[in-house]
Design an enzyme around this catalytic site. Structure first.
Site, short mmCIF file in Angstrom:
data_model
loop_
_atom_site.label_atom_id
_atom_site.label_comp_id
_atom_site.label_asym_id
_atom_site.label_seq_id
_atom_site.Cartn_x
_atom_site.Cartn_y
_atom_site.Cartn_z
N ASN A 156 0.79 -1.23 0.00
CA ASN A 156 0.00 0.00 0.00
C ASN A 156 0.83 1.29 0.00
O ASN A 156 0.40 2.30 -0.53
CB ASN A 156 -1.00 0.00 1.16
CG ASN A 156 -0.33 -0.16 2.51
OD1 ASN A 156 0.54 -1.00 2.69
ND2 ASN A 156 -0.74 0.65 3.47
N GLU A 252 3.93 -3.93 12.54
CA GLU A 252 2.74 -3.10 12.43
C GLU A 252 1.75 -3.90 11.61
O GLU A 252 2.00 -4.21 10.45
CB GLU A 252 3.08 -1.77 11.76
CG GLU A 252 1.96 -0.73 11.85
CD GLU A 252 1.01 -0.82 10.67
OE1 GLU A 252 -0.09 -1.41 10.84
OE2 GLU A 252 1.36 -0.31 9.60
N CYS A 286 -3.46 1.57 6.57
CA CYS A 286 -3.62 1.05 7.93
C CYS A 286 -4.20 2.08 8.89
O CYS A 286 -4.79 1.72 9.90
CB CYS A 286 -2.28 0.53 8.47
SG CYS A 286 -0.98 1.77 8.48
#
Length: 477
Positions: A156, A252, A286
């Site tokens: 992303n 993460e 995110c």
């Protein structure tokens, strides 16, 4: 845009190599084949690790000045080749041209900060004479590199997230092996070229392109790897954690980010921030806003304005400056989002706008009346969908915001300082943004989450802390 097919090489210990077996890289907008990259084997990984062990020793001996010089050279190389980075990023990812420009700019900032933070890796003196009988001892602690690091990055943010791994690793005197997403490996390879052209010793960096199923286990289990830094999904992170054995780990793992809007909020600020936060990068973010809890006194007005603002979003070609949102990374992901929304509608959810797919494109979508136990509420959507619900008061908003397994970042909109501090102290998230959506980050701040959102913190100075060990030195006089 690049319209010609290219064969790309991967970087193994400073050497650009080809392989007979390859992975195809497509433009998400039109499924045009834009490049192939090598599909690395376990033998490639073994070689990268073997050379990386040597690279860790070379890195450990580099002076602070040498590390800073390399990183500053990388900054110059990116600045001189911004158009190449921009074209590469737009071609392989979901980013529109405006989103890609911002990511290239942030990549430069991340490497700049890394160069600066290299000079700030400090230790501290220790008063050993605080304990009786140690009056003749003095010493300090210092920070030393962990050694050889493996970094695994998602699709992303295929440039700046790579910079957040490579920059701090080099700044803190480590060697690193990077495995970028197979969907978006080209930006990572281009950034590796910038490091190679900037004087980085060959053994200190490898960029391995390949299938996680084939090479992932070798990367994460090898005893020579002293740290794994991973950005991706929770299930993959859990699998890595179970296999890694005794290593430093930083992860993460995404989120399900909420925002709370109270009736005293700056109304237009809240609407604009939430639309941007929900649909940036087609929601593949995110930090993207997924759930919005709005005080009931303003719910109807907010709903109307949010839908109106969403209707103005232009979904179109990534290269058009006027496009607000591009496609998802592939049709499989677009279909996944479509199925989630349709399932929610079948369970009683109301679709206020959007809810339609065309190939890899999915329109910006606003849902309400979604059952609170539905997957689209409890899990990460990772698509251009936002859920809005009314709340009686702040306490209900906090309760609902906390009622998921994730905890990366949250936002609250209010002019009341007491309400703001109450939210800051009770929202179980790694970051709480006041009068901003959850989708806010600068590259120097600590970034990471609670619960299923991960372990450790990124943000350049904090990543450096993760990528170093503490060594105590004591002199007996």
């Amino acid at each position: 845009m690049i319209n010609t097919y290219e064969n790309k090489k991967m970087l193994v210990a400073g050497n650009w190599v080809e392989r007979e077996k390859t992975i195809k890289v497509f433009n998400p907008e039109n499924q045009e084949l834009i490049a192939t990259v090598p599909s690395a084997s376990k033998e490639d990984v073994a070689l990268a690790i073997e050379e990386g062990i040597k690279g860790a020793e070379i890195a450990r001996k580099l002076s602070t000045n040498e590390r800073m010089t390399i990183l500053n050279n990388v900054v110059k190389w990116i600045e001189e080749n911004q158009d190449l980075f921009l074209t590469t990023l737009v071609n392989e990812s979901s980013k529109t041209i405006r989103e890609a420009k911002k990511e290239v700019k942030r990549c430069i900032e991340t490497i700049k900060i890394s160069a600066e933070e290299a000079r700030r890796i400090h230790g501290k003196t220790i008063p050993f004479d605080q304990m009786e009988g140690n009056e003749n001892r003095l010493g300090y602690y210092m920070k030393v590199p962990v050694g050889l690091i493996v970094a695994i990055t998602p699709f992303n943010d295929p440039l700046n997230l790579v910079a957040h791994k490579l920059g701090p690793a080099i700044a803190s005197g480590n060697a690193i092996i990077l495995k970028p997403s197979s969907e978006t490996p080209l930006s990572a390879l281009l950034l590796a070229r910038a490091f190679k052209e900037s004087g980085l010793p060959n053994e200190m960096l490898s960029v391995i392109t390949g299938s996680s199923r084939e090479i992932g286990e070798v990367l994460v289990t090898h005893e020579a790897i002293r740290m794994i830094t991973f950005t991706g999904g929770y299930e993959a992170g859990e699998d890595i954690f179970s296999k890694a054995k005794v290593k430093k780990i930083s992860m993460e793992l995404g989120s399900n980010s909420p925002c709370i809007v109270l009736k005293d909020a700056d109304f237009n600020l809240a609407v604009n921030s939430i639309v941007s936060g929900a649909f940036w990068a087609a929601g593949q973010n995110c930090l993207g806003v997924q759930r919005v809890y709005i005080e009931e006194d303003i719910f109807d007005k907010f709903k109307h304005e949010l839908v109106l603002k969403t209707s103005f979003m232009k979904v179109g070609s990534k290269l058009e400056e006027t496009s607000d949102m591009g496609p998802l990374i592939n049709e499989k992901e677009a279909i996944r989002v479509e199925r989630l929304v349709e399932s929610a509608k079948e369970c009683g959810a109301e679709c206020l706008i959007g809810g339609k797919r065309n190939g890899t494109y999915y329109l910006p979508t606003v849902l309400t009346n979604v059952p609170p136990d539905h997957e689209i509420v409890t899990q990460e959507i990772f698509g251009p969908v936002v859920i809005i619900e009314p709340i009686i008061n702040l306490e209900e908003g906090i309760e609902k915001a906390n009622n998921v397994s994730y905890g990366l970042q949250a936002g609250i909109f209010t002019k009341n300082i007491e309400n703001a501090f109450h939210a800051v102290n009770t929202l179980n998230y790694g970051g709480v943004m006041v009068n901003d959506s959850s989708d806010f980050r600068i590259d120097a701040m600590p970034f990471g989450g609670m619960k299923k959102s991960g372990i450790g913190r990124e943000g350049v100075p904090f990543t450096i802390e993760e990528m170093t060990e503490t060594r105590v030195v004591c002199f007996k006089i």
